[in-house]
Design an enzyme around this catalytic site. Structure first.
Site, PDB file in Angstrom:
ATOM      1  N   ASP A  17       0.865  -1.193   0.000  1.00 45.83           N
ATOM      2  CA  ASP A  17       0.000   0.000   0.000  1.00 45.83           C
ATOM      3  C   ASP A  17       0.895   1.235   0.000  1.00 45.83           C
ATOM      4  O   ASP A  17       1.762   1.374   0.869  1.00 45.83           O
ATOM      5  CB  ASP A  17      -0.882  -0.040   1.263  1.00 45.83           C
ATOM      6  CG  ASP A  17      -1.877   1.099   1.317  1.00 45.83           C
ATOM      7  OD1 ASP A  17      -2.995   0.876   1.786  1.00 45.83           O
ATOM      8  OD2 ASP A  17      -1.532   2.235   0.931  1.00 45.83           O
ATOM      9  N   ASP A 115      -3.753   2.326  -5.285  1.00 43.58           N
ATOM     10  CA  ASP A 115      -2.408   2.269  -4.686  1.00 43.58           C
ATOM     11  C   ASP A 115      -2.159   1.018  -3.837  1.00 43.58           C
ATOM     12  O   ASP A 115      -1.295   1.039  -2.975  1.00 43.58           O
ATOM     13  CB  ASP A 115      -2.151   3.546  -3.862  1.00 43.58           C
ATOM     14  CG  ASP A 115      -2.829   3.532  -2.513  1.00 43.58           C
ATOM     15  OD1 ASP A 115      -3.890   2.891  -2.376  1.00 43.58           O
ATOM     16  OD2 ASP A 115      -2.284   4.155  -1.579  1.00 43.58           O
ATOM     17  N   GLU A 116      -2.896  -0.040  -4.112  1.00 42.09           N
ATOM     18  CA  GLU A 116      -2.765  -1.252  -3.300  1.00 42.09           C
ATOM     19  C   GLU A 116      -2.783  -2.500  -4.165  1.00 42.09           C
ATOM     20  O   GLU A 116      -3.585  -2.580  -5.098  1.00 42.09           O
ATOM     21  CB  GLU A 116      -4.030  -1.418  -2.462  1.00 42.09           C
ATOM     22  CG  GLU A 116      -4.025  -0.888  -1.093  1.00 42.09           C
ATOM     23  CD  GLU A 116      -5.422  -1.102  -0.537  1.00 42.09           C
ATOM     24  OE1 GLU A 116      -5.679  -2.189  -0.007  1.00 42.09           O
ATOM     25  OE2 GLU A 116      -6.249  -0.200  -0.682  1.00 42.09           O
TER      26      GLU A 116
END
Ligand code: TTP
Ligand code: CA
Length: 370
Positions: A17, A115-116
């Site tokens: 993350d 974003d993960e």
């Protein structure tokens, strides 16, 4: 003594993350704001702005600012922060760069948000090898993008996700096989993905505060209180989660919304704003080499009453003309004539081209607010 033939090799899942993603991308682009409290979101307009914080740098978090907080509140907590509008296409490009890098390691891969992502590192065979690769991945992303991330490595996806959040920013937390339940036990139940404020309160009200309390709680009583979800919760608390790392097909939806400075019931204004949303959504569609079939218009009235109306077309299209006429039609059908606080447009049922799942919200120019 040879290897134990009965021992199965552990599942080793990595969750990554990015740290304060939008804010970090901006700080990377503009060295002069590094180390400062930076808030990405709506224009604060000297404390009178509407809309919310998308995210903020860790320096801004020290002032109590958080994602989804009204921008006016963020302004009163830290008026001297650097306030910036989001630059979604920059974040989407940076995200693709990160995801391409992760996919390149050749392990089963699943992107879960902008974003993960998860990687299934089980083929490495040991947590120490996985830890080594996790360090290497952190360094590669740092070199490629200048950005920091936090990583969790664990025997299940849920534990890996909780572990990636455990030491943020720039963290690496490894929870080996057999350690999941003891790692989870002291953490508050809120750390379980999907447990929001309301579920937390319900659990607290029956004496369950930490994940360990949940693990020890009688399953039958959990089922009485939470139905089938009670069993799932109990398993999570014990570190049991068989879900696999699976690549999903492409972007799920692209959306934009605008909160009006003042509630409005002026049709001409609504039409103009909808046209801007159409333009922005269309730009993202084309930029992502995507076509859509379903569009949804959202209206929020005074007092937060929200209505949506969707339409599915016969064929996939990336025609701006089609998007505009359908969106304007839906707006007219949906709107009852009352004053409106916010309108939004989303396209979904997308035909994939590039395998990355992103949801984009809101819009804005790219100059700092002054
Ligand atoms: P998150 O990963 O939740 O947050 P973050 O990366 O900013 O910070 P952290 O270090 O705690 O992981 O969300 C990723 C991005 O998604 C975030 O940078 C901005 C966007 N976002 C919003 O626009 N609105 C929101 O309410 C949240 C939570 C995130
Ligand atoms: Ca993040």
């Amino acid at each position: 003594m040879g290897p134990d033939p009965h021992k199965t090799s552990p599942r080793i899942i990595l969750h990554l993350d990015m740290d304060s993603f939008y804010a970090s991308v901006e700080m990377q682009k503009r060295p002069e704001i590094r180390g400062k409290p930076v808030v990405i979101g709506a224009d604060p307009k000297n404390g009178k702005g509407r809309g919310v914080v998308a995210t903020c740098s860790y320096e801004a978090r020290a002032f109590g600012i958080r994602s989804a907080m009204p921008i006016s509140q963020a302004f009163s907590l830290c008026p001297h922060a650097v306030f910036l509008p989001p630059d979604f296409s920059l974040y989407a490009r940076t995200s693709s760069e990160i995801m391409t890098c992760l996919r390149g390691y050749g392990f089963p891969f699943q992107q879960v948000s902008i974003d993960e992502a998860f990687l299934d590192l089980s083929p490495l065979g040991s947590f120490s090898a996985a830890g080594g690769l996790a360090r290497e991945i952190k360094t590669s992303i740092r070199i490629a993008t200048g950005l920091y991330c936090s990583v969790g490595v664990a025997p299940t996806k849920i534990v890996a996700k909780i572990a990636s959040e455990f030491q943020k920013p720039d963290g690496l937390t490894i929870v080996e096989e057999g350690q999941a339940a003891s790692f989870l036990a002291p953490l508050p139940v809120r750390k379980i993905p999907g447990i929001g404020k309301k579920s937390e309160q319900e659990l607290n009200s029956i004496g369950i505060r930490n994940i360990g309390d949940l693990a020890e709680y009688d399953v039958q009583r959990l089922i009485t209180g939470f139905g089938h979800g009670g069993v799932a919760l109990h398993e999570i608390a014990l570190g049991i989660d068989e879900s696999e790392v699976k690549e999903r097909d492409g972007v799920k939806s692209v959306s934009r919304e605008t909160t009006f400075e003042q509630d409005t019931d002026d049709l001409a204004t609504l039409v103009v704003v909808m046209d801007t949303l159409v333009k922005d959504v269309h730009r993202d569609l084309v930029g992502g080499e995507l076509r859509f079939r379903t569009l949804t218009v959202k209206i929020r009235y005074e007092g937060f009453v929200t209505k949506t109306r969707a339409k599915t077309l016969m064929h996939y299209t990336d025609s701006k003309r089609m998007l505009r006429s359908s969106a304007q039609d839906l707006l007219r059908i949906l709107w009852g004539g009352s004053r409106i606080r916010l309108i939004g447009l989303r396209v979904s049922s997308l035909e994939k081209n590039d395998a990355c799942q992103t949801t984009l919200d809101s819009s804005g120019s790219q100059e700092p607010f002054s």
